[in-house]
Design an enzyme around this catalytic site. Structure first.
Site, PDB file in Angstrom:
ATOM      1  N   VAL A 151      24.180 -87.718  31.223  1.00 56.68           N
ATOM      2  CA  VAL A 151      23.820 -86.599  30.349  1.00 56.68           C
ATOM      3  C   VAL A 151      23.363 -85.411  31.179  1.00 56.68           C
ATOM      4  CG1 VAL A 151      22.300 -85.814  28.496  1.00 56.68           C
ATOM      5  CG2 VAL A 151      23.222 -88.143  28.456  1.00 56.68           C
ATOM      6  N   ASP A 170      16.499 -85.897  41.101  1.00 58.88           N
ATOM      7  CA  ASP A 170      16.822 -87.279  40.742  1.00 58.88           C
ATOM      8  C   ASP A 170      16.785 -88.116  42.013  1.00 58.88           C
ATOM      9  OD1 ASP A 170      17.955 -89.732  39.983  1.00 58.88           O
ATOM     10  OD2 ASP A 170      19.107 -88.777  38.392  1.00 58.88           O
ATOM     11  N   ALA A 229      15.417 -83.562  25.212  1.00 60.89           N
ATOM     12  CA  ALA A 229      16.354 -84.266  24.324  1.00 60.89           C
ATOM     13  C   ALA A 229      16.633 -85.652  24.888  1.00 60.89           C
ATOM     14  CB  ALA A 229      17.650 -83.473  24.192  1.00 60.89           C
ATOM     15  N   ALA A 230      15.671 -86.179  25.680  1.00 59.55           N
ATOM     16  CA  ALA A 230      15.859 -87.482  26.327  1.00 59.55           C
ATOM     17  C   ALA A 230      15.075 -88.568  25.597  1.00 59.55           C
ATOM     18  CB  ALA A 230      15.434 -87.395  27.789  1.00 59.55           C
ATOM     19  N   ARG A 231      13.770 -88.652  25.877  1.00 58.90           N
ATOM     20  CA  ARG A 231      12.920 -89.648  25.245  1.00 58.90           C
ATOM     21  C   ARG A 231      11.524 -89.070  25.051  1.00 58.90           C
ATOM     22  NH1 ARG A 231      16.401 -91.742  23.349  1.00 58.90           N
ATOM     23  NH2 ARG A 231      17.254 -93.845  23.542  1.00 58.90           N
ATOM     24  N   ASP A 255      13.751 -82.860  20.701  1.00 59.14           N
ATOM     25  CA  ASP A 255      14.498 -83.689  19.752  1.00 59.14           C
ATOM     26  C   ASP A 255      13.868 -85.064  19.610  1.00 59.14           C
ATOM     27  OD1 ASP A 255      16.783 -84.413  18.090  1.00 59.14           O
ATOM     28  OD2 ASP A 255      17.490 -85.599  19.790  1.00 59.14           O
ATOM     29  N   GLU A 260       8.111 -92.141  16.328  1.00 56.48           N
ATOM     30  CA  GLU A 260       9.210 -91.751  15.447  1.00 56.48           C
ATOM     31  C   GLU A 260       9.252 -92.689  14.242  1.00 56.48           C
ATOM     32  OE1 GLU A 260      12.855 -91.429  17.675  1.00 56.48           O
ATOM     33  OE2 GLU A 260      12.085 -89.823  18.946  1.00 56.48           O
ATOM     34  N   HIS A 281      15.410 -86.385  16.334  1.00 58.08           N
ATOM     35  CA  HIS A 281      16.174 -87.314  17.182  1.00 58.08           C
ATOM     36  C   HIS A 281      17.654 -87.335  16.778  1.00 58.08           C
ATOM     37  CE1 HIS A 281      15.694 -91.112  19.875  1.00 58.08           C
ATOM     38  NE2 HIS A 281      16.836 -90.497  20.099  1.00 58.08           N
ATOM     39  N   ALA A 284      22.197 -88.139  19.468  1.00 56.33           N
ATOM     40  CA  ALA A 284      23.387 -88.993  19.389  1.00 56.33           C
ATOM     41  C   ALA A 284      24.080 -88.892  18.030  1.00 56.33           C
ATOM     42  CB  ALA A 284      22.992 -90.445  19.648  1.00 56.33           C
TER      43      ALA A 284
END
Length: 532
Positions: A151, A170, A229-231, A255, A260, A281, A284
């Protein structure tokens, strides 16, 4: 194979399974915990998305469960460690929604920069205002991408298309990947100090939990824009709220949330903040992504049923996908070797050694080792052992596992040797693959060459004339047909070892008769499940 589906999953994926006559599928959505607990013991597989929590209580009730299939990337709702301890495989679909997630991250960023949500509400409310919604351009800004995986790499490419300078952080990727994407690989500190836009694309782990907190936010440039928008939980939400209130952060777009659906006061205030663009969320949630992840997990379930290597298991060592076809025959070989040698051991196991010789030693052989270990232990323990829990079971039994590699091989291009050691006993077997078929080429210090069969009989005895004839006569008398024979010996009239491939099993009484007639020092009938 009984499968329960507890969340909405695209029909295109379910149809793949429903076409298989081995599958019995029940779709039960919206079950309460107690309802799910009462029936989960009947199922071998559960297919979920994020709406079902596969935790310790559920796994304890799931007495027949073999596989958890998460139709999506994250497995935050699955207790992977406990599933591993129970021998339950956890698979996900890590690539099916990568494009969807990347596009949503960009949608959030653009919506914030151009005030799309505020302007939309204003115009729908009947007002015609333009000045309050003056936005920002991406061109010329420095964007930091934290996590350059599937992503993050796509987001970096799209940011470059908007003429941003892109920095990436990373620690788990090669510099070549950053170079191929045309981005500069830097440290997290450099991203925090230098970027106008920061977007996170890492999984939620103990390392990334609260990775961006009060200290990191304080070190950012004034007016920074932050995207998640990951976690939920990667960015500390309380610290984020304070940074928005102080003006240090110009705005953010989220997101995902640590809860949640969100129900804490901190999250409610953050979601309501005027400088936030928020979605529930949806990363996806495209039609294409839902089909992709459903198809991906369905294919994984079929691979499991067909006893093929699983490509996207969270808790099983796996090969590089490009090597899967090449390595598959060796997974079969190590199963046969393990199945054979464990039947020769009469004592407790202290140590198991897997040795890889030749070209095979150039690769990561961990999946082969774990596969062989599972085959060995399945003959020794009551619980089901598989590639998920094999190492845990071995550790609990106090067995030492060793892996040895050497690219030098005199006789075979690839050779696997399995040796097991116990009190006063050591057994060894070596095998290779010839034209895709396992061959055993060494037992102890005897050079052999035979194809393993379902029913076999192994004897060691003093080499002298007439012994083979006696064995054949006894087996013939009991209508046990000899399909093949392989003989090994060190010297004339010394100890000899013979392995017979048979068309049927040898009863215990016949084994005793052969032992007495041959004065055999060792006789063992073998039943190789893996050679069927």
């Amino acid at each position: 194979m009984k499968i329960i589906v507890t969340d909405e999953v695209a029909q295109e994926g379910l149809a793949i399974l429903q076409r298989d006559p081995r599958v019995q599928m029940d779709i039960k959505l919206g079950l309460k915990k107690e309802e799910l607990y009462s029936i989960i013991g009947d199922y071998d597989v559960i297919i979920t998305r994020s709406g079902t929590t596969v935790d310790k209580p559920l796994l304890d009730h799931a007495t027949n469960l073999k596989l958890v299939a998460r139709a999506g990337v994250g497995v935050d709702n699955v207790d992977v460690d406990y599933a591993s301890a129970k021998g339950v495989i956890v698979v996900n679909a890590p690539f099916g929604n990568t494009n969807s997630a990347a596009e949503h991250a960009m949608a959030l960023l653009l919506s914030f920069c151009r005030n799309v949500t505020k302007a939309n509400g204003s115009l729908k409310g009947g007002a015609w205002k333009r000045a309050p919604f003056t936005g920002f351009e991406l061109k010329g800004r420095t964007a930091g991408v934290i996590g350059l995986g599937k992503v993050g790499g796509r987001v970096a490419t799209r940011l470059k298309a908007f003429e941003c300078e892109v920095l990436a952080c990373d620690p788990y990727i090669a510099e070549k990947r950053a170079h191929d994407l045309g981005v500069k690989l830097v440290t997290l500190d450099e991203i925090i100090k230098n970027c106008d836009i920061i977007t996170v694309h890492t999984p939620l782990t103990s390392e990334t939990q609260n990775m961006i907190g009060k200290k990191e936010l304080a070190g950012m440039k004034d007016g920074v824009i932050i995207i998640n928008a990951a976690r939920g939980g990667i960015i500390n939400e309380e610290a984020m709220l304070e940074a928005l209130d102080s003006g240090r952060v110009a705005g953010a777009a989220f997101d995902v949330w640590s809860q949640e659906p969100p129900d804490s006061e901190i999250l409610k205030k953050l979601i309501a903040h005027e400088k936030m663009v928020v979605t529930p969320h949806l990363g996806a949630n495209t039609f294409e992504a839902q089909v992709n992840v459903a198809v991906d997990v369905a294919k994984e379930i079929l691979r499991y049923m067909d006893e093929q290597p699983i490509e996207n298991a969270i808790n099983i060592p796996k090969f590089d996908a490009s090597l899967m076809g090449q390595m598959r025959p060796y997974l079969n070989l190590v199963n046969v070797l393990a199945d054979f040698i464990i039947q020769l051991a009469d004592t407790n196991l202290n140590k198991i050694t897997f040795t890889y010789t030749g070209g095979l030693a150039q690769y990561d052989c961990t999946p082969i080792t774990v596969c062989g270990l599972a085959s060995l232990l399945n003959r020794r323990v009551e619980q089901e052992v598989n590639m998920v829990n094999a190492q845990l079971v071995a550790d609990n039994m106090g067995i030492v596992i060793e892996e040895v590699k050497s690219t030098q091989s005199e006789d075979f291009s690839n050779l696997i040797t399995v040796s097991i050691e116990g009190p006063g006993e050591k057994r060894l077997i070596s095998g290779t693959v010839f034209e895709g078929v396992p061959r055993i080429v060494k037992l102890r210090d005897y050079q052999m060459d035979f194809r393993p069969e379902e029913h076999m009989l192994l004897l060691a005895y003093g080499d002298r004339p007439g012994i083979i004839g006696k064995i054949g006569t006894i087996l013939g008398k009991h209508e046990i047909n000899i399909a093949a024979m392989n003989l090994g010996r060190r010297e004339k009239k010394g100890e000899a070892m013979v392995i017979l491939s048979l068309d049927s099993a040898v009863p215990a009484g016949v084994v005793d008769e052969v032992r007495e007639a041959t004065d055999a020092t060792f006789v063992k009938p073998l039943y190789l499940i893996t050679a069927k």
